[in-house]
Enzyme design. Structure first.
Site, PDB file in Angstrom:
ATOM      1  N   THR A   1       0.840  -1.203   0.000  1.00  0.00           N
ATOM      2  CA  THR A   1       0.000   0.000   0.000  1.00  0.00           C
ATOM      3  C   THR A   1       0.876   1.254   0.000  1.00  0.00           C
ATOM      4  O   THR A   1       1.936   1.255   0.616  1.00  0.00           O
ATOM      5  CB  THR A   1      -0.884  -0.017   1.267  1.00  0.00           C
ATOM      6  OG1 THR A   1      -1.741  -1.153   1.206  1.00  0.00           O
ATOM      7  CG2 THR A   1      -1.736   1.243   1.381  1.00  0.00           C
TER       8      THR A   1
ATOM      9  N   SER B   1       2.061   5.168  -2.210  1.00  0.00           N
ATOM     10  CA  SER B   1       2.290   5.735  -3.540  1.00  0.00           C
ATOM     11  C   SER B   1       3.307   4.914  -4.337  1.00  0.00           C
ATOM     12  O   SER B   1       3.179   4.788  -5.563  1.00  0.00           O
ATOM     13  CB  SER B   1       2.753   7.189  -3.416  1.00  0.00           C
ATOM     14  OG  SER B   1       3.900   7.275  -2.597  1.00  0.00           O
ATOM     15  N   THR B   2       4.314   4.339  -3.678  1.00  0.00           N
ATOM     16  CA  THR B   2       5.293   3.514  -4.397  1.00  0.00           C
ATOM     17  C   THR B   2       4.650   2.200  -4.820  1.00  0.00           C
ATOM     18  O   THR B   2       4.845   1.732  -5.953  1.00  0.00           O
ATOM     19  CB  THR B   2       6.541   3.268  -3.526  1.00  0.00           C
ATOM     20  OG1 THR B   2       6.886   4.465  -2.830  1.00  0.00           O
ATOM     21  CG2 THR B   2       7.729   2.829  -4.373  1.00  0.00           C
TER      22      THR B   2
ATOM     23  N   ASP C   1       8.360   3.461   4.992  1.00  0.00           N
ATOM     24  CA  ASP C   1       8.584   4.843   5.411  1.00  0.00           C
ATOM     25  C   ASP C   1      10.043   5.072   5.770  1.00  0.00           C
ATOM     26  O   ASP C   1      10.571   6.173   5.567  1.00  0.00           O
ATOM     27  CB  ASP C   1       7.669   5.179   6.591  1.00  0.00           C
ATOM     28  CG  ASP C   1       6.211   5.085   6.177  1.00  0.00           C
ATOM     29  OD1 ASP C   1       5.836   5.791   5.233  1.00  0.00           O
ATOM     30  OD2 ASP C   1       5.474   4.263   6.751  1.00  0.00           O
TER      31      ASP C   1
ATOM     32  N   LYS D   1       6.906   1.038   8.830  1.00  0.00           N
ATOM     33  CA  LYS D   1       5.822   1.120   7.853  1.00  0.00           C
ATOM     34  C   LYS D   1       4.556   1.569   8.573  1.00  0.00           C
ATOM     35  O   LYS D   1       4.483   1.572   9.782  1.00  0.00           O
ATOM     36  CB  LYS D   1       5.599  -0.253   7.190  1.00  0.00           C
ATOM     37  CG  LYS D   1       6.764  -0.633   6.291  1.00  0.00           C
ATOM     38  CD  LYS D   1       6.572  -1.967   5.564  1.00  0.00           C
ATOM     39  CE  LYS D   1       5.253  -2.130   4.890  1.00  0.00           C
ATOM     40  NZ  LYS D   1       4.895  -1.019   3.980  1.00  0.00           N
TER      41      LYS D   1
ATOM     42  N   GLY E   1       2.746   4.499   7.397  1.00  0.00           N
ATOM     43  CA  GLY E   1       2.399   5.886   7.116  1.00  0.00           C
ATOM     44  C   GLY E   1       1.038   6.009   6.465  1.00  0.00           C
ATOM     45  O   GLY E   1       0.334   7.003   6.627  1.00  0.00           O
ATOM     46  N   GLY E   2       0.650   4.967   5.746  1.00  0.00           N
ATOM     47  CA  GLY E   2      -0.667   4.942   5.108  1.00  0.00           C
ATOM     48  C   GLY E   2      -1.711   4.187   5.923  1.00  0.00           C
ATOM     49  O   GLY E   2      -2.791   3.869   5.414  1.00  0.00           O
TER      50      GLY E   2
ATOM     51  N   GLU F   1      -0.446  -5.182   6.163  1.00  0.00           N
ATOM     52  CA  GLU F   1       0.868  -5.325   5.515  1.00  0.00           C
ATOM     53  C   GLU F   1       1.705  -6.369   6.235  1.00  0.00           C
ATOM     54  O   GLU F   1       2.372  -7.210   5.612  1.00  0.00           O
ATOM     55  CB  GLU F   1       1.599  -3.981   5.506  1.00  0.00           C
ATOM     56  CG  GLU F   1       0.954  -2.965   4.577  1.00  0.00           C
ATOM     57  CD  GLU F   1       1.545  -1.575   4.682  1.00  0.00           C
ATOM     58  OE1 GLU F   1       1.339  -0.792   3.749  1.00  0.00           O
ATOM     59  OE2 GLU F   1       2.201  -1.258   5.691  1.00  0.00           O
TER      60      GLU F   1
HETATM   61  C1  5RP Z   1       1.444   2.209   4.164  1.00  0.00           C
HETATM   62  C2  5RP Z   1       2.909   1.967   4.158  1.00  0.00           C
HETATM   63  C3  5RP Z   1       3.683   2.435   2.978  1.00  0.00           C
HETATM   64  O1  5RP Z   1       4.425   1.391   2.460  1.00  0.00           O
HETATM   65  C4  5RP Z   1       4.593   3.544   3.402  1.00  0.00           C
HETATM   66  O2  5RP Z   1       3.831   4.535   4.051  1.00  0.00           O
HETATM   67  C5  5RP Z   1       5.339   4.142   2.201  1.00  0.00           C
HETATM   68  O3  5RP Z   1       4.432   4.847   1.413  1.00  0.00           O
HETATM   69  P1  5RP Z   1       4.878   5.653   0.131  1.00  0.00           P
HETATM   70  O4  5RP Z   1       5.301   4.643  -0.878  1.00  0.00           O
HETATM   71  O5  5RP Z   1       3.642   6.418  -0.270  1.00  0.00           O
HETATM   72  O6  5RP Z   1       5.997   6.566   0.527  1.00  0.00           O
HETATM   73  O7  5RP Z   1       3.500   1.422   5.057  1.00  0.00           O
HETATM   74  O8  5RP Z   1       0.869   1.817   5.387  1.00  0.00           O
END
Ligand code: 5RP
Length: 223
Positions: free
Chosen positions: A32, A34-35, A88, A98, A100-101, A107
């Site tokens: 999950t 943006s990457t 993150d 991890k 941030g989302g 996950e």
């Molecule tokens: C979501 C996560 C993501 O992998 C992490 O936040 C990185 O996100 P992004 O690719 O948007 O920087 O752990 O829960």
């Protein structure tokens, strides 16, 4: 190169990394963020080469479906040959923060079922010591204040992520002011607090491969 371009570059590198694992009956784990979204978009071109995917969030499930990739319940699958996700923060031992989302629990579950964890990240995510990024902790809502007091007792500064409900119906505390020199020990300690569903330290199940997007190209790191 912009951060978005680096994310697209590592997503393309992840496709090359996992292509040998894409077989007619393979179901892969997809993360999950943006990457991970860049990875999903790149994966769509190969959707006829594998059976489908298990998603680590409702948002990822929707994006996979929008691309015509079949999404399976984890309970109907079993072991996954590979899980691809962002982070993150990630250190030299491929331990991560991890969440941030807010998808950290799913996950961690999907990662636990995967034979191989491929982390995709741009160079800004690489750190010496985890903890610059506030550590997300998913909590049962009625336990939020209790867990926050316990985290203060442990020297952290928890902040309620106001307005965020996880896919599991829970809440998130983001912990500031902590550096994790022994992340595997802290991961277990925090998960022992009553009311914690899980925390965003991925040290007991770190990544196996890191594809890191840098200005000078893609670096491939293994444990
Ligand atoms: C979501 C996560 C993501 O992998 C992490 O936040 C990185 O996100 P992004 O690719 O948007 O920087 O752990 O829960």
């Amino acid at each position: 190169m912009s951060q978005d371009a680096l994310k697209r570059a590592v997503a393309a590198a992840a496709i090359d990394e996992i292509r040998p694992l894409l077989t007619a009956d393979a179901v892969i784990g997809v993360g999950t963020g943006s990457t991970a979204n860049c990875f999903i978009d790149a994966l769509a071109a190969y959707k006829h080469d594998f059976r489908g995917a298990v998603a680590s969030s409702e948002a990822t499930a929707q994006r996979l479906k929008d691309h015509g990739i079949e999404v399976f319940e984890l309970n109907h699958v079993g072991s996954l040959p590979v899980y691809v996700d962002g982070a993150d923060e990630i250190n030299a031992r491929l331990e991560m923060i991890k969440g941030g989302g807010a998808a950290l629990t799913r996950e961690k579950i999907v990662a636990a079922c995967a034979e191989r964890f491929v982390c995709i990240a741009d160079a800004s995510k690489r750190v010496e010591v985890l903890g610059g990024f506030p550590l997300p902790i998913e909590v049962i809502p009625m336990a939020r204040s209790y867990v926050a007091r316990e985290l203060v007792r442990l020297g952290m500064t928890p902040v309620y992520r106001d307005g965020v409900i996880t896919d599991n119906g829970n809440q998130i505390l983001d912990c500031f002011d902590a550096l994790f020199e022994e992340p595997a020990r802290t991961e277990a300690e925090l998960n022992n607090l009553v009311g914690v569903v899980t925390n965003g330290l991925f040290a007991r199940r770190p990544a196996d491969v890191l594809l890191l997007g840098t200005e000078s190209g893609i670096e491939r790191h293994t444990r």
